[in-house]
Design a protein around this motif. Structure first.
Motif, mmCIF file in Angstrom:
data_model
loop_
_atom_site.group_PDB
_atom_site.id
_atom_site.type_symbol
_atom_site.label_atom_id
_atom_site.label_comp_id
_atom_site.label_asym_id
_atom_site.label_seq_id
_atom_site.Cartn_x
_atom_site.Cartn_y
_atom_site.Cartn_z
ATOM 1 N N CYS A 1 0.951 -1.219 -0.236
ATOM 2 C CA CYS A 1 -0.048 0.003 0.067
ATOM 3 C C CYS A 1 0.801 1.379 -0.024
ATOM 4 C CB CYS A 1 -0.888 0.115 1.232
ATOM 5 S SG CYS A 1 -2.118 -1.239 1.054
ATOM 6 N N ILE A 2 1.906 1.291 0.901
ATOM 7 C CA ILE A 2 2.895 2.494 0.771
ATOM 8 C C ILE A 2 3.437 2.622 -0.520
ATOM 9 C CG2 ILE A 2 4.846 3.480 1.801
ATOM 10 C CD1 ILE A 2 2.484 3.265 3.824
ATOM 11 N N PHE A 3 3.929 1.647 -1.106
ATOM 12 C CA PHE A 3 4.472 1.620 -2.452
ATOM 13 C C PHE A 3 3.514 2.089 -3.652
ATOM 14 C CE2 PHE A 3 5.275 -0.326 -6.633
ATOM 15 C CZ PHE A 3 6.722 0.137 -6.978
ATOM 16 N N TRP A 4 2.312 1.797 -3.313
ATOM 17 C CA TRP A 4 1.303 2.036 -4.267
ATOM 18 C C TRP A 4 0.905 3.591 -4.101
ATOM 19 C CZ3 TRP A 4 -1.464 -1.181 -7.742
ATOM 20 C CH2 TRP A 4 -2.602 -0.479 -8.439
ATOM 21 N N VAL A 5 0.984 4.077 -2.816
ATOM 22 C CA VAL A 5 0.674 5.641 -2.761
ATOM 23 C C VAL A 5 1.516 6.330 -3.438
ATOM 24 C CG1 VAL A 5 0.815 7.234 -0.795
ATOM 25 C CG2 VAL A 5 -0.722 5.203 -0.429
ATOM 26 N N GLY A 6 2.869 5.804 -3.496
ATOM 27 C CA GLY A 6 3.981 6.691 -4.090
ATOM 28 C C GLY A 6 3.831 6.413 -5.284
ATOM 29 N N ALA A 7 3.827 5.288 -6.000
ATOM 30 C CA ALA A 7 4.384 5.143 -7.385
ATOM 31 C C ALA A 7 2.999 5.247 -8.073
ATOM 32 C CB ALA A 7 4.557 3.588 -7.621
ATOM 33 N N VAL A 8 1.755 4.915 -7.692
ATOM 34 C CA VAL A 8 0.648 4.978 -8.374
ATOM 35 C C VAL A 8 -0.202 6.270 -8.046
ATOM 36 C CG1 VAL A 8 -1.521 3.620 -9.200
ATOM 37 C CG2 VAL A 8 0.456 2.374 -8.630
ATOM 38 N N ASP A 9 -0.282 6.369 -7.100
ATOM 39 C CA ASP A 9 -1.359 7.583 -6.444
ATOM 40 C C ASP A 9 -0.433 9.021 -6.748
ATOM 41 O OD1 ASP A 9 -3.295 6.075 -6.248
ATOM 42 O OD2 ASP A 9 -3.037 5.760 -3.753
ATOM 43 N N LYS A 10 0.807 8.880 -7.057
ATOM 44 C CA LYS A 10 1.517 9.993 -7.370
ATOM 45 C C LYS A 10 1.915 11.151 -6.326
ATOM 46 C CE LYS A 10 -1.023 10.454 -12.083
ATOM 47 N NZ LYS A 10 -1.675 11.138 -13.128
ATOM 48 N N VAL A 11 2.047 10.341 -5.099
ATOM 49 C CA VAL A 11 2.578 11.288 -4.267
ATOM 50 C C VAL A 11 4.301 11.269 -4.680
ATOM 51 C CG1 VAL A 11 3.299 11.137 -1.657
ATOM 52 C CG2 VAL A 11 1.067 10.397 -2.420
ATOM 53 N N GLY A 12 4.634 10.372 -5.122
ATOM 54 C CA GLY A 12 6.101 10.314 -5.659
ATOM 55 C C GLY A 12 7.233 10.260 -4.475
ATOM 56 N N PHE A 13 8.504 9.646 -5.080
ATOM 57 C CA PHE A 13 9.580 9.523 -4.241
ATOM 58 C C PHE A 13 10.698 10.449 -4.456
ATOM 59 C CE2 PHE A 13 7.561 5.469 -5.433
ATOM 60 C CZ PHE A 13 7.278 4.978 -4.296
ATOM 61 N N ASN A 14 10.175 11.742 -3.918
ATOM 62 C CA ASN A 14 11.142 12.919 -4.283
ATOM 63 C C ASN A 14 11.875 13.615 -3.069
ATOM 64 O OD1 ASN A 14 9.827 12.825 -6.821
ATOM 65 N ND2 ASN A 14 8.072 13.677 -6.142
ATOM 66 N N GLU A 15 11.619 12.979 -1.993
ATOM 67 C CA GLU A 15 12.258 13.824 -0.915
ATOM 68 C C GLU A 15 13.777 13.045 -0.796
ATOM 69 O OE1 GLU A 15 11.294 16.039 1.277
ATOM 70 O OE2 GLU A 15 9.235 16.280 0.446
ATOM 71 N N SER A 16 14.704 13.898 -0.555
ATOM 72 C CA SER A 16 16.237 13.521 -0.427
ATOM 73 C C SER A 16 16.622 13.141 0.806
ATOM 74 C CB SER A 16 17.070 14.567 -0.946
ATOM 75 O OG SER A 16 16.823 15.748 -0.380
#
Length: 418
Positions: free
Chosen positions: A192-207
């Motif tokens: 679910c956490i991966f889905w939120v980031g990848a599919v629901d477009k929250v993204g993995f943009n924090e450094s």
């Protein structure tokens, strides 16, 4: 779903059998290698999954190295517990190891740390439910005894009223089955956490940051909490058909759980960075279906496992009571226990800091210090100067340092936020 919570079922059953002097080993009817692996994963994959991203945010990217080191250290002390059990065929539980090593005082010390840990995990359940239900249903309030209670406090009280009848049950056989979904629930949470980031477009943009020294004590204390399944390891060993395979079980469990924890930590930190809250579910966009699945998965297990966790404490109190067979006294004791956890949860509603305290004080003691001390006491050869003694002494020193610094830091944070 969860570490301390899932493995307490085995613990409570073992303690009950022990108190009745009915613990018997039946190798022919023992647990298979695969089943023991599953039970071990249940013991190691707990509420720590929710807070591991926050722990990484506290320590920075380089603290992932500490996560790996804590895993290796706890894996080794798990092996030491197995060797302690090999010294006497009647050793079945962790308190048995304490008694054979240091007599009645040893049993008492191990038992106290186990019961206090159980109690605080029950408190964590109530805090978790309050935080996440408030996330799902903000601005909720209701009246109780003429008083208006709202927000997180309302859901803590409501949760306690829901679980209260389950704590009155003497037999937890039916409740025990819910722990079988522990590993699956942890897997669903990561997806679910991966889905939120990848599919629901929250993204993995924090450094994020590379290293944060000031947050390191909290980070390593929470890492320790994640790997504190040692109280159930002796029970798992006793239940196996072939006890000699437990070393392989430990390896499988620690590798798998470390991959799960590492994945969750990296995903959460990449998604929310320094904005991470003590439970990653509190950061999720509530309108997304994947977020709701993650939160509901998080909520269900504590509701069903609260009774399993508090049962050993209630049983221990009842056995000391004058009217130990009184049904009404049993209900009173268990109700008082629930009320006390509610009071603590309302007084100290800091999920992350309470977890850090459990990890640094209770988990480090039960999973790092006591296994080493019991092993040295039961094995004279280990006390002779050599590589093994150097390793064990190094672990003891590291454990003491983590315990003292982590306990001081977590208590200081709790006091500052009161």
């Amino acid at each position: 779903m969860w570490a301390h919570e899932c493995h307490k079922m085995d613990l409570s059953r073992a303690e009950k059998l022990e108190s009745q002097n009915e613990v018997q080993q039946q190798p022919s009817k023992g647990t298979s290698f695969l089943r023991t692996c599953f039970n071990g994963l249940n013991a190691l994959s707990g509420v720590g999954m929710l807070s591991i991203p926050y722990a990484l945010a506290q320590g920075g990217w380089l603290s992932l190295v500490l996560l790996f080191l804590v895993a290796v250290l706890c894996w080794y002390t798990g092996l030491l517990l197995r060797r302690c059990m090999d010294t006497h065929p009647l050793i079945k539980t962790y308190p048995d190891i304490g008694e054979h090593a240091f007599g009645f005082k040893g049993r008492a010390i191990v038992s106290v740390f186990m019961y206090v840990e159980l109690y605080l995990v029950a408190v964590e359940f109530l805090i978790l439910e309050g935080d996440n239900l408030d996330k799902l249903f903000p601005n909720t309030a209701f009246k109780l005894a003429g008083m208006k209670i709202g927000g997180k406090q309302a859901f803590v009280v409501l949760t306690s009223l829901i679980v209260l009848p389950t704590t009155w049950l003497k037999s937890l056989g039916l409740l025990a089955y819910v722990s079988a979904g522990g590993v699956l629930a942890s897997f669903i949470l990561v997806i679910c956490i991966f889905w939120v980031g990848a599919v629901d477009k929250v993204g993995f943009n924090e450094s994020g940051v590379t290293l944060n020294w000031s947050g390191m004590p909290i980070a390593i204390s929470m890492f320790a909490f994640c790997y504190c399944g040692h109280t159930v390891f002796p029970t798992l060993i006793s239940s196996m058909k072939d006890r000699s395979k437990f070393s392989k079980v430990l390896l499988v469990c620690f590798i798998t759980s470390t991959i799960s924890y590492g994945s969750m930590a990296v995903l959460g930190y990449l998604m929310f960075g320094e904005h991470l809250k003590s439970q990653v579910t509190l950061n999720l966009p509530i309108k997304k279906l994947s977020s709701k699945i993650a939160i509901y998965t998080t909520l269900i297990n504590p509701l069903t496992k609260y009774a399993i966790i508090t049962a050993p404490i209630a049983t221990a109190i009842e056995e000391k009571a004058v009217f130990r067979n009184s049904r009404s006294l049993s209900i009173f004791i268990r109700t008082a226990l629930v009320i006390s956890t509610v009071i603590v949860a309302l007084t100290i509603p800091f999920f992350g800091y309470v977890m850090a305290f459990i990890g640094s004080f209770l988990s480090v003691t039960a999973s790092v210090l006591l296994p080493c001390l019991c092993y040295l006491k039961l094995h004279k050869a280990a006390r002779k100067f050599g590589l093994e003694l150097v390793i064990i002494v190094s672990i003891l020193v590291a454990g003491l340092f983590i315990g003292v610094v982590g306990t001081f830091t977590s208590i200081k944070q709790i006091v500052n936020h009161l």
